[in-house]
Design an enzyme around this catalytic site. Structure first.
Site, mmCIF file in Angstrom:
data_model
loop_
_atom_site.group_PDB
_atom_site.id
_atom_site.type_symbol
_atom_site.label_atom_id
_atom_site.label_comp_id
_atom_site.label_asym_id
_atom_site.label_seq_id
_atom_site.Cartn_x
_atom_site.Cartn_y
_atom_site.Cartn_z
ATOM 1 N N HIS A 6 77.872 28.397 41.161
ATOM 2 C CA HIS A 6 77.555 28.380 39.714
ATOM 3 C C HIS A 6 76.401 28.863 39.497
ATOM 4 C CE1 HIS A 6 80.556 25.401 38.459
ATOM 5 N NE2 HIS A 6 81.002 25.602 39.603
ATOM 6 N N SER B 295 81.331 33.760 39.270
ATOM 7 C CA SER B 295 82.457 34.257 39.835
ATOM 8 C C SER B 295 82.637 35.656 39.850
ATOM 9 C CB SER B 295 83.549 33.399 39.424
ATOM 10 O OG SER B 295 83.628 31.830 39.461
ATOM 11 N N LYS C 193 95.543 26.381 34.643
ATOM 12 C CA LYS C 193 95.958 27.443 35.581
ATOM 13 C C LYS C 193 95.888 26.788 36.898
ATOM 14 C CE LYS C 193 96.178 32.474 36.577
ATOM 15 N NZ LYS C 193 95.517 33.663 35.951
ATOM 16 N N ASP C 194 94.610 26.103 37.644
ATOM 17 C CA ASP C 194 94.782 25.618 38.973
ATOM 18 C C ASP C 194 95.530 24.416 38.976
ATOM 19 O OD1 ASP C 194 92.596 27.186 39.654
ATOM 20 O OD2 ASP C 194 91.121 25.482 39.253
ATOM 21 N N GLU D 200 96.145 25.834 69.030
ATOM 22 C CA GLU D 200 97.071 25.717 67.676
ATOM 23 C C GLU D 200 97.106 27.304 67.039
ATOM 24 O OE1 GLU D 200 98.087 21.960 65.746
ATOM 25 O OE2 GLU D 200 99.036 23.067 67.538
#
Length: 424
Positions: A217, A221, A245-246, A289
């Protein structure tokens, strides 16, 4: 307004009363409501939010599992079976937690690959990238310790093999192993240590995530074009555009997660881990794993134990210095035709390493692992620095808004020569 109170603009009187004394709602509105974000995000930008949701799921389910788990070698395996059979919805909580680890790594690996493709590790976001690598490293440590807790065959022998690797460190290696074990073999003190750390580390991850988001922030971005916004026309407020959108990505994520939990909950696990740990019986093929397999392949690709350990940790360490290895002034691989295909080959190579790590350490599998390990490091240490000097990137668009209006960043006509490339 009384002296010392925050000037809140919230209309609801109860929330405004709180916000005047603790302006958390104003902060949320600033950071997640009106926060300006580039207007050309694609769905790969959903994976950051998905990673945060996955972390919350893992912490919540882990707390409930810890209420019923017994960290003792004689009772750990049975306590897990009791959770599955006798605790109300224990089977669901455990399957969500168990498969949530895999989903967490899938989401974070896609998130990392997106950053590699769009150059989100470059200035001014170096610290943002470093915090992300720290999170990935903490995830690996947490997942390894969690895998030991069911105290099945693969849990016990995986802990024995991996902790023994530290004995390769000169002078202090044996002391480190003894400290990890809490004795002279993997036993009850080891299980207690791993349970304590497995419970603690997710909260450490949450703290680093806070720093990660705070740094984001501050710097803002990145975006698919890799160019900085040049004005309000290049950005949108985070809400409602990207919350909507998320939400689409979150719904799709939960559908995939539900299919995994309810229809194939043991698909990504190992059958030997449903056998109680037995120090006298070694499994035919010890494998970690799936998300550890590429690094396991790198470890086994080197005949020298210390060399293998150094390369395995080096595979993560090289990510910390990536912002200074790639000196190209262009961020996004959209405008770097050679580097783009080198990265695509690196992605394929990562899956080859994963496959080689699941195979026996013999014959052709070792050769493939060595070749793949060589390319893994060559991409970061040789190819990217070299391409930064010799590659000729495509011209960058004038601005985000111009590229969006011209077709999502694909340059057409005069726009292709409108502006020389700008520095990252």
């Amino acid at each position: 307004m009384a002296s010392g109170l925050h000037d809140s603009t919230i209309q609801n009187p109860v929330i405004r009363w709180i916000d005047q004394r603790l302006p958390v709602f104003t902060m949320m509105q600033k950071e997640y409501g009106s926060f300006p974000t580039p207007r050309n995000f694609n769905y790969l930008w959903n994976f950051g939010a998905l990673a945060l949701i996955n972390l919350v799921i893992m912490i919540v389910t882990g707390i409930f599992l810890a209420m019923n788990y017994t960290a003792h070698t004689s009772m750990a395996f049975d306590s897990v079976e009791r959770i599955m059979r006798d605790v109300n919805y224990g089977w669901l909580i455990r399957y969500v937690h168990m498969n949530g680890a895999s989903m967490f790594f899938i989401v974070v690996m896609v998130h990392i690959w997106r950053n590699l493709y769009y150059g989100s590790y470059k200035a001014p976001r170096e610290l943002l990238w470093i915090f992300g690598v720290v999170i990935f490293l903490l995830m690996m440590a947490t997942a390894f310790m969690g895998y030991v807790l069911p105290w099945g065959q693969m849990s016990f022998w995986g802990a024995t093999v991996i902790t023994n690797l530290f004995s390769a460190i000169p002078l202090v290696g044996d002391s480190i192993v003894t400290l990890l074990w809490g004795g002279f073999s993997v036993d009850n003190p080891t299980l207690n240590r791993f349970f304590s750390l497995h419970y603690l580390l997710p909260f450490v991850i949450a703290g680093v995530v806070f720093l990660h988001v705070a740094t984001l922030h501050i710097t803002g971005s990145n975006n698919p074009l890799g160019i900085e916004p040049k004005g309000p026309q290049d950005t949108l407020p985070f809400h409602p555009y990207y919350t909507a959108k998320d939400s689409v990505g979150i719904i799709a994520y939960f559908i995939v997660f539900a299919v995994l939990v309810f229809f194939t909950p043991n698909y990504l696990g190992h059958t030997d881990n449903y056998i109680p740990a037995n120090p006298l019986v070694t499994p035919a093929h010890i494998v970690p794993e799936w998300y550890f397999l590429p690094f396991y392949a790198i470890l086994r690709a080197v005949p020298d134990k210390l060399g293998g350990v150094l390369l395995m940790f080096g595979a993560i360490a090289v990510l910390f210095v990536l912002p200074w290895l790639d000196r190209s002034p262009v961020r996004s691989m959209r405008f770097r035709p050679i580097a783009k295909w080198a990265l695509m080959l690196w992605g394929i190579n990562f899956f080859v390493l994963m496959w080689a790590g699941a195979m026996p350490a013999e014959g052709i599998y070792v050769t493939i692992a060595r070749l793949s390990t060589a390319y893994y490091f060559a991409y970061f240490l040789v190819i990217l620095p070299l391409l930064a000097k010799i590659e000729r990137p495509l011209p960058l668009p004038e601005s985000i808004s111009h590229a969006v209006l011209r077709g999502g960043g694909r340059l057409h006509g005069a726009a292709a020569t409108a502006k020389p490339m700008e520095k990252a």
